[in-house]
Design an enzyme around this catalytic site. Structure first.
Site, PDB file in Angstrom:
ATOM      1  N   CYS A  82      66.877  90.390  45.898  1.00 10.08           N
ATOM      2  CA  CYS A  82      67.708  89.269  45.488  1.00 10.08           C
ATOM      3  C   CYS A  82      69.079  89.787  45.057  1.00 10.08           C
ATOM      4  CB  CYS A  82      67.041  88.523  44.336  1.00 10.08           C
ATOM      5  SG  CYS A  82      68.098  87.270  43.585  1.00 10.08           S
ATOM      6  N   CYS A 132      69.788  89.227  41.313  1.00 12.39           N
ATOM      7  CA  CYS A 132      68.978  90.122  40.470  1.00 12.39           C
ATOM      8  C   CYS A 132      69.597  91.513  40.475  1.00 12.39           C
ATOM      9  CB  CYS A 132      67.539  90.185  40.963  1.00 12.39           C
ATOM     10  SG  CYS A 132      66.546  88.720  40.587  1.00 12.39           S
ATOM     11  N   ASP A 140      83.711  85.035  41.097  1.00 12.25           N
ATOM     12  CA  ASP A 140      83.236  84.795  42.459  1.00 12.25           C
ATOM     13  C   ASP A 140      84.018  85.669  43.431  1.00 12.25           C
ATOM     14  OD1 ASP A 140      83.081  83.327  45.164  1.00 12.25           O
ATOM     15  OD2 ASP A 140      81.656  82.203  43.937  1.00 12.25           O
ATOM     16  N   HIS A 177      64.611  85.885  37.379  1.00 12.77           N
ATOM     17  CA  HIS A 177      64.700  85.260  38.693  1.00 12.77           C
ATOM     18  C   HIS A 177      64.054  83.880  38.668  1.00 12.77           C
ATOM     19  CE1 HIS A 177      65.252  85.166  43.026  1.00 12.77           C
ATOM     20  NE2 HIS A 177      64.087  84.526  43.050  1.00 12.77           N
ATOM     21  N   ASN A 200      74.358  74.453  43.394  1.00 12.85           N
ATOM     22  CA  ASN A 200      73.879  74.115  44.724  1.00 12.85           C
ATOM     23  C   ASN A 200      72.379  74.366  44.745  1.00 12.85           C
ATOM     24  OD1 ASN A 200      76.557  73.671  45.625  1.00 12.85           O
ATOM     25  ND2 ASN A 200      76.801  75.857  45.929  1.00 12.85           N
ATOM     26  N   GLY A 239      73.607  73.377  49.872  1.00 15.36           N
ATOM     27  CA  GLY A 239      74.577  74.455  50.031  1.00 15.36           C
ATOM     28  C   GLY A 239      74.216  75.742  49.313  1.00 15.36           C
ATOM     29  N   THR A 262      73.147  79.299  48.979  1.00 15.79           N
ATOM     30  CA  THR A 262      73.085  80.423  49.913  1.00 15.79           C
ATOM     31  C   THR A 262      72.396  81.649  49.327  1.00 15.79           C
ATOM     32  OG1 THR A 262      75.295  81.159  49.280  1.00 15.79           O
ATOM     33  CG2 THR A 262      75.144  79.681  51.190  1.00 15.79           C
ATOM     34  N   HIS A 272      68.666  82.203  43.987  1.00 16.01           N
ATOM     35  CA  HIS A 272      68.580  82.554  42.565  1.00 16.01           C
ATOM     36  C   HIS A 272      69.477  81.537  41.874  1.00 16.01           C
ATOM     37  CE1 HIS A 272      68.244  85.884  39.375  1.00 16.01           C
ATOM     38  NE2 HIS A 272      68.947  84.914  38.787  1.00 16.01           N
ATOM     39  N   HIS A 326      72.084  79.580  39.934  1.00 16.90           N
ATOM     40  CA  HIS A 326      73.375  80.011  39.400  1.00 16.90           C
ATOM     41  C   HIS A 326      74.292  78.797  39.306  1.00 16.90           C
ATOM     42  CE1 HIS A 326      73.667  80.326  43.796  1.00 16.90           C
ATOM     43  NE2 HIS A 326      74.969  80.130  43.683  1.00 16.90           N
TER      44      HIS A 326
END
Length: 112
Positions: A3, A6, A29, A45, A85, A91, A93, A96, A98
């Site tokens: 991940c 992670c 980002d 997770h 998302n 959306g 992607t 995990h 967030h």
């Protein structure tokens, strides 16, 4: 576990970290959509918003209490947007949970 978030939380993958505590990491980002754009990611997770349980209430509350603090520290003065998302059609992607925080520009609706 393979991940991305992670691995970022464990510092196996570098990030532009802006906050870390025992529960979350927050980092800029890599493909910002606003002058200020950061993510808040729990260290545990959880695949998506659909996967949170009653046991995660304190963690989610912690995240939402942290958002205005970090927004203020990063100079967001005139409002911001918080985005989660959830699932492929939403959306998401990275599997995990967030939260994106975007600010320092006027947001349009609907988001594109």
């Amino acid at each position: 576990m393979d991940c991305l978030f992670c691995k970022i939380a464990e510092k196996e993958i570098p990030s532009d970290l802006i906050h870390e505590d025992e529960f979350v990491v927050a980092f800029k980002d890599i493909n910002p959509q606003a002058p200020v754009h950061f993510l808040i990611v729990p260290k545990i997770h959880i695949k998506s918003l659909d996967q949170i349980s009653k046991e995660d209430n304190a963690l989610i509350s912690h995240i939402f209490n942290l958002i205005p603090k970090l927004a203020n520290e990063l100079g967001i003065e005139n409002g911001y947007r918080v985005v989660n998302n959830c699932g492929p059609d939403g959306g998401q992607t990275v599997d995990h949970i967030h939260f994106h925080v975007l600010g320092k520009r006027e947001m349009l609706w609907p988001p594109g």
